[in-house]
Design a protein around this motif. Structure first.
Motif, mmCIF file in Angstrom:
data_model
loop_
_atom_site.group_PDB
_atom_site.id
_atom_site.type_symbol
_atom_site.label_atom_id
_atom_site.label_comp_id
_atom_site.label_asym_id
_atom_site.label_seq_id
_atom_site.Cartn_x
_atom_site.Cartn_y
_atom_site.Cartn_z
ATOM 1 N N ARG A 89 0.894 -1.174 -0.027
ATOM 2 C CA ARG A 89 -0.072 -0.077 -0.057
ATOM 3 C C ARG A 89 0.766 0.944 0.066
ATOM 4 N NH1 ARG A 89 -2.813 -3.756 -0.755
ATOM 5 N NH2 ARG A 89 -4.974 -4.260 0.163
ATOM 6 N N PRO A 90 0.421 2.495 -0.364
ATOM 7 C CA PRO A 90 1.298 3.715 -0.412
ATOM 8 C C PRO A 90 2.046 3.860 0.826
ATOM 9 C CG PRO A 90 -0.842 3.963 -1.902
ATOM 10 C CD PRO A 90 -0.991 2.650 -1.124
ATOM 11 N N THR A 91 3.053 4.229 1.142
ATOM 12 C CA THR A 91 3.541 4.607 2.273
ATOM 13 C C THR A 91 3.168 5.794 3.142
ATOM 14 O OG1 THR A 91 5.697 3.587 1.672
ATOM 15 C CG2 THR A 91 5.835 4.927 3.579
ATOM 16 N N VAL A 92 2.582 5.803 4.003
ATOM 17 C CA VAL A 92 2.013 7.161 4.665
ATOM 18 C C VAL A 92 3.007 7.983 5.343
ATOM 19 C CG1 VAL A 92 0.190 7.821 6.456
ATOM 20 C CG2 VAL A 92 -0.172 5.918 5.094
ATOM 21 N N PRO A 93 3.318 9.193 5.002
ATOM 22 C CA PRO A 93 4.250 10.019 5.779
ATOM 23 C C PRO A 93 4.006 10.044 7.228
ATOM 24 C CG PRO A 93 3.187 11.180 3.930
ATOM 25 C CD PRO A 93 2.281 9.772 4.181
ATOM 26 N N THR A 94 5.104 10.253 8.177
ATOM 27 C CA THR A 94 5.046 10.119 9.482
ATOM 28 C C THR A 94 4.117 11.650 9.979
ATOM 29 O OG1 THR A 94 7.010 11.337 9.393
ATOM 30 C CG2 THR A 94 7.012 8.953 9.784
ATOM 31 N N TRP A 95 4.048 12.506 9.159
ATOM 32 C CA TRP A 95 3.619 13.701 9.508
ATOM 33 C C TRP A 95 1.996 14.023 9.205
ATOM 34 C CZ3 TRP A 95 1.329 15.409 4.882
ATOM 35 C CH2 TRP A 95 2.259 15.267 3.924
ATOM 36 N N CYS A 96 1.585 12.644 8.567
ATOM 37 C CA CYS A 96 -0.093 12.600 8.310
ATOM 38 C C CYS A 96 -0.840 12.569 9.762
ATOM 39 C CB CYS A 96 -0.225 11.301 7.508
ATOM 40 S SG CYS A 96 -1.883 10.743 7.044
ATOM 41 N N ASP A 97 -2.116 13.265 9.679
ATOM 42 C CA ASP A 97 -2.919 13.314 10.783
ATOM 43 C C ASP A 97 -3.346 11.956 10.922
ATOM 44 O OD1 ASP A 97 -5.191 14.987 12.363
ATOM 45 O OD2 ASP A 97 -6.103 13.715 11.112
ATOM 46 N N PRO A 98 -3.379 11.534 12.131
ATOM 47 C CA PRO A 98 -3.625 10.185 12.603
ATOM 48 C C PRO A 98 -5.110 9.784 12.140
ATOM 49 C CG PRO A 98 -2.943 11.263 14.478
ATOM 50 C CD PRO A 98 -2.988 12.214 13.413
ATOM 51 N N GLU A 99 -6.125 10.656 12.000
ATOM 52 C CA GLU A 99 -7.738 10.556 11.717
ATOM 53 C C GLU A 99 -7.496 10.161 10.193
ATOM 54 O OE1 GLU A 99 -10.881 12.388 13.808
ATOM 55 O OE2 GLU A 99 -9.366 13.676 14.302
ATOM 56 N N TRP A 100 -6.854 11.096 9.387
ATOM 57 C CA TRP A 100 -6.773 10.967 7.956
ATOM 58 C C TRP A 100 -6.312 9.444 7.579
ATOM 59 C CZ3 TRP A 100 -8.315 14.339 4.188
ATOM 60 C CH2 TRP A 100 -8.088 14.050 2.771
ATOM 61 N N LYS A 101 -5.234 9.336 8.182
ATOM 62 C CA LYS A 101 -4.249 8.098 8.111
ATOM 63 C C LYS A 101 -5.440 6.813 8.426
ATOM 64 C CE LYS A 101 -0.602 5.082 9.486
ATOM 65 N NZ LYS A 101 0.683 4.955 10.676
ATOM 66 N N SER A 102 -6.182 6.596 9.523
ATOM 67 C CA SER A 102 -6.901 5.750 9.908
ATOM 68 C C SER A 102 -8.101 5.484 8.785
ATOM 69 C CB SER A 102 -7.438 6.058 11.104
ATOM 70 O OG SER A 102 -8.519 5.194 11.386
ATOM 71 N N LEU A 103 -8.789 6.489 8.313
ATOM 72 C CA LEU A 103 -9.678 6.535 7.255
ATOM 73 C C LEU A 103 -9.044 6.275 5.963
ATOM 74 C CD1 LEU A 103 -12.622 7.120 6.392
ATOM 75 C CD2 LEU A 103 -11.740 9.491 5.716
ATOM 76 N N MET A 104 -8.106 6.723 5.450
ATOM 77 C CA MET A 104 -7.308 6.109 4.438
ATOM 78 C C MET A 104 -7.042 4.655 4.273
ATOM 79 S SD MET A 104 -4.011 8.219 2.623
ATOM 80 C CE MET A 104 -3.113 8.053 4.002
ATOM 81 N N GLU A 105 -6.484 4.224 5.464
ATOM 82 C CA GLU A 105 -6.221 2.824 5.460
ATOM 83 C C GLU A 105 -7.245 1.760 5.557
ATOM 84 O OE1 GLU A 105 -3.231 2.970 8.825
ATOM 85 O OE2 GLU A 105 -1.546 3.351 7.347
#
Length: 135
Positions: A89-105
């Motif tokens: 899956r695309p690598t999520v940057p460490t600076w990504c908002d946790p809620e955005w990351k959770s939804l995206m994943e």
């Protein structure tokens, strides 16, 4: 928007509007590989459902976040195999908002039944936007 409380979101796939490397056209399957759900790439399903579109939307969320295309420099077979086997899956940057990351994943889930609906996605995005306005 006629009603700002109920915006209408339209999803479109323009990937087939021009010849692009990574576009699958054989076997009745059409789409741009890096954005295709595992069930389509594996051939387990040929049905284009909301959950297939949710997977693609998750990849678009990553593109909006990073400004990049997923899997640059990888060969088609590796991309396809990685997506199908749930190892890529695309690598999520460490600076990504946790809620955005959770939804995206959650949109990228290997199991289509575990992916959210667009109604759920819309509700979560509205909640995130409201939280930003408060700050």
């Amino acid at each position: 928007m006629r009603d700002p409380q109920r915006p209408i979101c339209k999803i479109g796939d323009l990937g087939l509007s021009m010849v692009k490397q990574g576009t699958m056209v054989s076997g009745g399957s059409r789409g741009t590989m890096s954005w295709m759900a595992p069930e389509l790439l594996s051939g387990k399903s040929h049905m284009v459902t909301e959950k297939v579109d949710v997977y693609s939307f998750g990849v678009v969320m990553w593109e909006l976040l990073t400004g990049d295309e997923p899997y640059p420099g990888m060969d088609r077979a590796s991309v396809k195999g990685g997506i199908v086997n749930n190892t890529l899956r695309p690598t999520v940057p460490t600076w990504c908002d946790p809620e955005w990351k959770s939804l995206m994943e959650s949109c990228w889930s290997a199991d289509p039944h575990e992916r959210p609906s667009f109604t759920e996605i819309s509700q979560k995005l509205r909640a995130m936007a409201a939280a930003i306005k408060v700050k």
